[in-house]
Design an enzyme around this catalytic site. Sequence first.
Site, PDB file in Angstrom:
ATOM      1  N   HIS A   8       0.818  -1.209   0.000  1.00 14.06           N
ATOM      2  CA  HIS A   8       0.000   0.000   0.000  1.00 14.06           C
ATOM      3  C   HIS A   8       0.852   1.258   0.000  1.00 14.06           C
ATOM      4  O   HIS A   8       2.042   1.220   0.285  1.00 14.06           O
ATOM      5  CB  HIS A   8      -0.982   0.030   1.176  1.00 14.06           C
ATOM      6  CG  HIS A   8      -0.332   0.127   2.526  1.00 14.06           C
ATOM      7  ND1 HIS A   8      -0.035  -0.990   3.288  1.00 14.06           N
ATOM      8  CD2 HIS A   8       0.062   1.193   3.266  1.00 14.06           C
ATOM      9  CE1 HIS A   8       0.521  -0.601   4.433  1.00 14.06           C
ATOM     10  NE2 HIS A   8       0.587   0.729   4.440  1.00 14.06           N
ATOM     11  N   HIS A  81       3.889   7.378   3.449  1.00 12.59           N
ATOM     12  CA  HIS A  81       4.844   6.270   3.347  1.00 12.59           C
ATOM     13  C   HIS A  81       4.430   5.297   2.258  1.00 12.59           C
ATOM     14  O   HIS A  81       3.316   5.371   1.745  1.00 12.59           O
ATOM     15  CB  HIS A  81       4.964   5.527   4.689  1.00 12.59           C
ATOM     16  CG  HIS A  81       3.739   4.791   5.098  1.00 12.59           C
ATOM     17  ND1 HIS A  81       2.703   5.378   5.808  1.00 12.59           N
ATOM     18  CD2 HIS A  81       3.346   3.498   4.891  1.00 12.59           C
ATOM     19  CE1 HIS A  81       1.755   4.483   6.026  1.00 12.59           C
ATOM     20  NE2 HIS A  81       2.119   3.329   5.479  1.00 12.59           N
ATOM     21  N   GLU A 130       7.548   1.447   5.111  1.00 12.85           N
ATOM     22  CA  GLU A 130       7.015   0.438   6.026  1.00 12.85           C
ATOM     23  C   GLU A 130       7.324  -0.934   5.428  1.00 12.85           C
ATOM     24  O   GLU A 130       7.148  -1.165   4.230  1.00 12.85           O
ATOM     25  CB  GLU A 130       5.504   0.608   6.180  1.00 12.85           C
ATOM     26  CG  GLU A 130       4.860  -0.402   7.098  1.00 12.85           C
ATOM     27  CD  GLU A 130       3.360  -0.200   7.243  1.00 12.85           C
ATOM     28  OE1 GLU A 130       2.738  -1.026   7.935  1.00 12.85           O
ATOM     29  OE2 GLU A 130       2.791   0.763   6.668  1.00 12.85           O
TER      30      GLU A 130
END
Length: 141
Positions: A8, A81, A130
């Site tokens: 994502h 992010h 991440e």
Amino acid sequence: MKLGRLNHVGVATPSIEKSIAFYRDVMGAEVIREPFDLPAQGVKVCFVDTPNSQIELIEPLGESSPIAGFLAKNPDGGQHHICYEVPDIHAAKAWFEGKGARVLGEPRIGAHGTLIFFVHPRDMGGVLTEIMETPRPGVSH
């Protein structure tokens, strides 16, 4: 360790409700998951499905949220992010640390219910990154 699937893109927003309307009405998103609170990380989260990934909408839960600081600098919100999957979170953490990258904290449960950690943007080409353990089938938001 090798680059895994892009899971994502995290987008900070001052209002998940307004962002949902944007992704639905302007971007044509057809699958928008139910928003939920993630108090351990100080955020409210909502996933918008795309054909090959997701957008993670992130709204702060109060002034102490790390997203509140981001929004103070970027009042309209924006890309926060990117997130890549790995098969083994602990091996990935050791690999990044072995490369001299600054891992921000210990692995913890993220919004998909799997272990995650973040790597400092200065060590990732300017992008907060991440790293998440690949979700098991049937465990996702």
